[in-house]
Design an enzyme around this catalytic site. Structure first.
Site, PDB file in Angstrom:
ATOM      1  N   CYS A  91       1.104  -1.774  -0.026  1.00 17.23           N
ATOM      2  CA  CYS A  91      -0.303   0.116   0.188  1.00 17.23           C
ATOM      3  C   CYS A  91       0.811   0.940  -0.018  1.00 17.23           C
ATOM      4  O   CYS A  91       1.824   1.830   1.011  1.00 17.23           O
ATOM      5  CB  CYS A  91      -0.836   0.512   1.280  1.00 17.23           C
ATOM      6  SG  CYS A  91      -1.802   1.710   1.235  1.00 17.23           S
ATOM      7  N   CYS A  99       0.062   3.555   2.965  1.00 17.02           N
ATOM      8  CA  CYS A  99       1.244   3.097   4.036  1.00 17.02           C
ATOM      9  C   CYS A  99       2.216   3.246   4.663  1.00 17.02           C
ATOM     10  O   CYS A  99       2.712   3.968   5.343  1.00 17.02           O
ATOM     11  CB  CYS A  99       1.098   1.298   4.453  1.00 17.02           C
ATOM     12  SG  CYS A  99      -0.745   1.169   4.825  1.00 17.02           S
ATOM     13  N   ASP A 140      -0.597  16.457  -2.292  1.00 22.93           N
ATOM     14  CA  ASP A 140      -0.680  15.473  -3.145  1.00 22.93           C
ATOM     15  C   ASP A 140       0.058  15.933  -4.441  1.00 22.93           C
ATOM     16  O   ASP A 140       0.893  17.230  -5.048  1.00 22.93           O
ATOM     17  CB  ASP A 140      -2.686  16.156  -3.376  1.00 22.93           C
ATOM     18  CG  ASP A 140      -3.147  15.027  -4.886  1.00 22.93           C
ATOM     19  OD1 ASP A 140      -3.831  13.818  -4.475  1.00 22.93           O
ATOM     20  OD2 ASP A 140      -2.681  14.806  -5.941  1.00 22.93           O
ATOM     21  N   HIS A 143      -4.022   1.352   8.846  1.00 21.56           N
ATOM     22  CA  HIS A 143      -4.592   0.780   6.486  1.00 21.56           C
ATOM     23  C   HIS A 143      -6.230   0.731   7.282  1.00 21.56           C
ATOM     24  O   HIS A 143      -6.445  -0.232   7.667  1.00 21.56           O
ATOM     25  CB  HIS A 143      -4.011  -0.166   6.289  1.00 21.56           C
ATOM     26  CG  HIS A 143      -4.143  -1.181   5.161  1.00 21.56           C
ATOM     27  ND1 HIS A 143      -3.835   0.327   3.778  1.00 21.56           N
ATOM     28  CD2 HIS A 143      -5.717  -0.607   5.007  1.00 21.56           C
ATOM     29  CE1 HIS A 143      -4.627  -0.277   2.929  1.00 21.56           C
ATOM     30  NE2 HIS A 143      -5.378  -1.016   3.025  1.00 21.56           N
ATOM     31  N   ASN A 179     -13.225  10.150  -1.816  1.00 16.48           N
ATOM     32  CA  ASN A 179     -13.762   9.117  -2.436  1.00 16.48           C
ATOM     33  C   ASN A 179     -13.913   7.886  -1.854  1.00 16.48           C
ATOM     34  O   ASN A 179     -13.046   7.517  -1.334  1.00 16.48           O
ATOM     35  CB  ASN A 179     -12.798   9.558  -4.270  1.00 16.48           C
ATOM     36  CG  ASN A 179     -12.611  10.612  -4.672  1.00 16.48           C
ATOM     37  OD1 ASN A 179     -13.550  11.459  -4.173  1.00 16.48           O
ATOM     38  ND2 ASN A 179     -11.660  11.108  -5.079  1.00 16.48           N
ATOM     39  N   HIS A 204      -6.700   3.500   0.149  1.00 14.58           N
ATOM     40  CA  HIS A 204      -6.377   3.187   1.984  1.00 14.58           C
ATOM     41  C   HIS A 204      -6.625   4.757   2.328  1.00 14.58           C
ATOM     42  O   HIS A 204      -6.596   6.241   1.689  1.00 14.58           O
ATOM     43  CB  HIS A 204      -4.366   4.097   1.845  1.00 14.58           C
ATOM     44  CG  HIS A 204      -4.157   4.337   3.257  1.00 14.58           C
ATOM     45  ND1 HIS A 204      -3.195   3.271   4.117  1.00 14.58           N
ATOM     46  CD2 HIS A 204      -4.529   5.340   4.334  1.00 14.58           C
ATOM     47  CE1 HIS A 204      -2.979   3.971   5.029  1.00 14.58           C
ATOM     48  NE2 HIS A 204      -3.903   5.152   5.262  1.00 14.58           N
ATOM     49  N   HIS A 247      -8.013   8.909   2.534  1.00 14.50           N
ATOM     50  CA  HIS A 247      -7.167   9.651   2.500  1.00 14.50           C
ATOM     51  C   HIS A 247      -8.858  10.953   3.150  1.00 14.50           C
ATOM     52  O   HIS A 247      -9.835  10.458   1.896  1.00 14.50           O
ATOM     53  CB  HIS A 247      -6.258   9.775   1.362  1.00 14.50           C
ATOM     54  CG  HIS A 247      -7.308   9.297   0.502  1.00 14.50           C
ATOM     55  ND1 HIS A 247      -6.959   8.340   0.165  1.00 14.50           N
ATOM     56  CD2 HIS A 247      -7.761   9.772  -1.213  1.00 14.50           C
ATOM     57  CE1 HIS A 247      -7.302   7.786  -1.313  1.00 14.50           C
ATOM     58  NE2 HIS A 247      -7.763   9.023  -2.343  1.00 14.50           N
ATOM     59  N   HIS A 259      -8.559  14.239   0.941  1.00 11.95           N
ATOM     60  CA  HIS A 259      -8.141  15.557   0.303  1.00 11.95           C
ATOM     61  C   HIS A 259      -9.358  16.805   0.979  1.00 11.95           C
ATOM     62  O   HIS A 259     -10.018  16.891   1.070  1.00 11.95           O
ATOM     63  CB  HIS A 259      -9.160  15.646  -0.987  1.00 11.95           C
ATOM     64  CG  HIS A 259      -8.603  14.534  -1.982  1.00 11.95           C
ATOM     65  ND1 HIS A 259      -8.066  14.306  -2.921  1.00 11.95           N
ATOM     66  CD2 HIS A 259      -9.013  13.018  -2.160  1.00 11.95           C
ATOM     67  CE1 HIS A 259      -7.964  13.179  -3.462  1.00 11.95           C
ATOM     68  NE2 HIS A 259      -8.707  12.137  -2.981  1.00 11.95           N
TER      69      HIS A 259
HETATM   70  P1  AMP Z   1      -7.956   9.023  -4.758  1.00 13.41           P
HETATM   71  O1  AMP Z   1      -7.734   9.187  -6.419  1.00 13.41           O
HETATM   72  O2  AMP Z   1      -8.968   9.715  -4.144  1.00 13.41           O
HETATM   73  O3  AMP Z   1      -8.184   8.204  -4.164  1.00 13.41           O
HETATM   74  O4  AMP Z   1      -6.604   9.993  -4.578  1.00 13.41           O
HETATM   75  C1  AMP Z   1      -5.757   9.356  -4.495  1.00 13.41           C
HETATM   76  C2  AMP Z   1      -4.792  10.361  -4.738  1.00 13.41           C
HETATM   77  O5  AMP Z   1      -3.585  10.713  -4.168  1.00 13.41           O
HETATM   78  C3  AMP Z   1      -4.839  11.658  -5.747  1.00 13.41           C
HETATM   79  O6  AMP Z   1      -4.617  12.657  -6.089  1.00 13.41           O
HETATM   80  C4  AMP Z   1      -3.095  11.383  -6.042  1.00 13.41           C
HETATM   81  O7  AMP Z   1      -2.588  12.536  -7.448  1.00 13.41           O
HETATM   82  C5  AMP Z   1      -2.455  11.391  -5.178  1.00 13.41           C
HETATM   83  N1  AMP Z   1      -0.913  10.507  -4.667  1.00 13.41           N
HETATM   84  C6  AMP Z   1      -0.827   9.505  -5.375  1.00 13.41           C
HETATM   85  N2  AMP Z   1       0.223   9.447  -5.087  1.00 13.41           N
HETATM   86  C7  AMP Z   1       0.780   9.492  -4.168  1.00 13.41           C
HETATM   87  C8  AMP Z   1       2.160  10.329  -3.514  1.00 13.41           C
HETATM   88  N3  AMP Z   1       3.207   9.658  -3.839  1.00 13.41           N
HETATM   89  N4  AMP Z   1       2.074  11.639  -3.410  1.00 13.41           N
HETATM   90  C9  AMP Z   1       1.311  12.173  -2.945  1.00 13.41           C
HETATM   91  N5  AMP Z   1       0.243  12.376  -4.028  1.00 13.41           N
HETATM   92  C10 AMP Z   1      -0.515  11.006  -4.524  1.00 13.41           C
END
Ligand code: AMP
Length: 114
Positions: A4, A7, A30, A46, A87, A98, A100, A102
């Site tokens: 993950c 994680c 992000d 997680h 989401n 995982h 999160h 925004h």
């Molecule tokens: P979601 O589409 O709601 O699952 O959001 C996942 C978010 O994680 C997206 O906005 C990606 O741009 C962001 N993301 C993916 N990998 C990374 C990373 N290594 N560092 C920061 N953000 C990331």
């Protein structure tokens, strides 16, 4: 969870622009920002998504929202306004499994979201 991405970031092993860490919560910028302020807040534990939240996560959710409010202030969007989005599942566009949140701010936002 070994494979993950969030994680890994939560454990300090991932590559991320971390802006806040506590015993239970990590926040980082992000990688593909959708607004001038776009910060992700995650529990270190997680949890797959909001679908998997249990009663025992109450304090954790309070901390996640309190941290979002703190970071909104720290990033100067406290007065202009900000949005918290999580989401869940394919129709919502969840790409990382995982939990999160925004934190978005720094520009006017439309409703309903796309
Ligand atoms: P979601 O589409 O709601 O699952 O959001 C996942 C978010 O994680 C997206 O906005 C990606 O741009 C962001 N993301 C993916 N990998 C990374 C990373 N290594 N560092 C920061 N953000 C990331």
């Amino acid at each position: 969870m070994e494979d993950c991405l969030f994680c890994k970031i939560a454990s300090g092993a991932g590559d991320a622009d971390v802006v806040h860490v506590s015993d239970n919560v990590v926040a980082f910028r992000d990688i593909n920002p959708q607004a001038p302020v776009h910060i992700l807040l995650i529990p270190k534990e997680h949890i797959e998504s909001a679908r998997s939240v249990k009663d025992r996560h109450g304090d954790l959710l309070v901390e996640l929202f309190a941290t979002a409010a703190h970071l909104a202030k720290a990033n100067d969007v406290d007065r202009s306004g900000w949005r918290v989005v999580t989401n869940v599942g394919p129709d919502a566009g969840q790409s990382v499994h995982h939990l999160h949140f925004h934190l978005l701010g720094g520009r006017p936002m439309k409703w309903p979201p796309g």
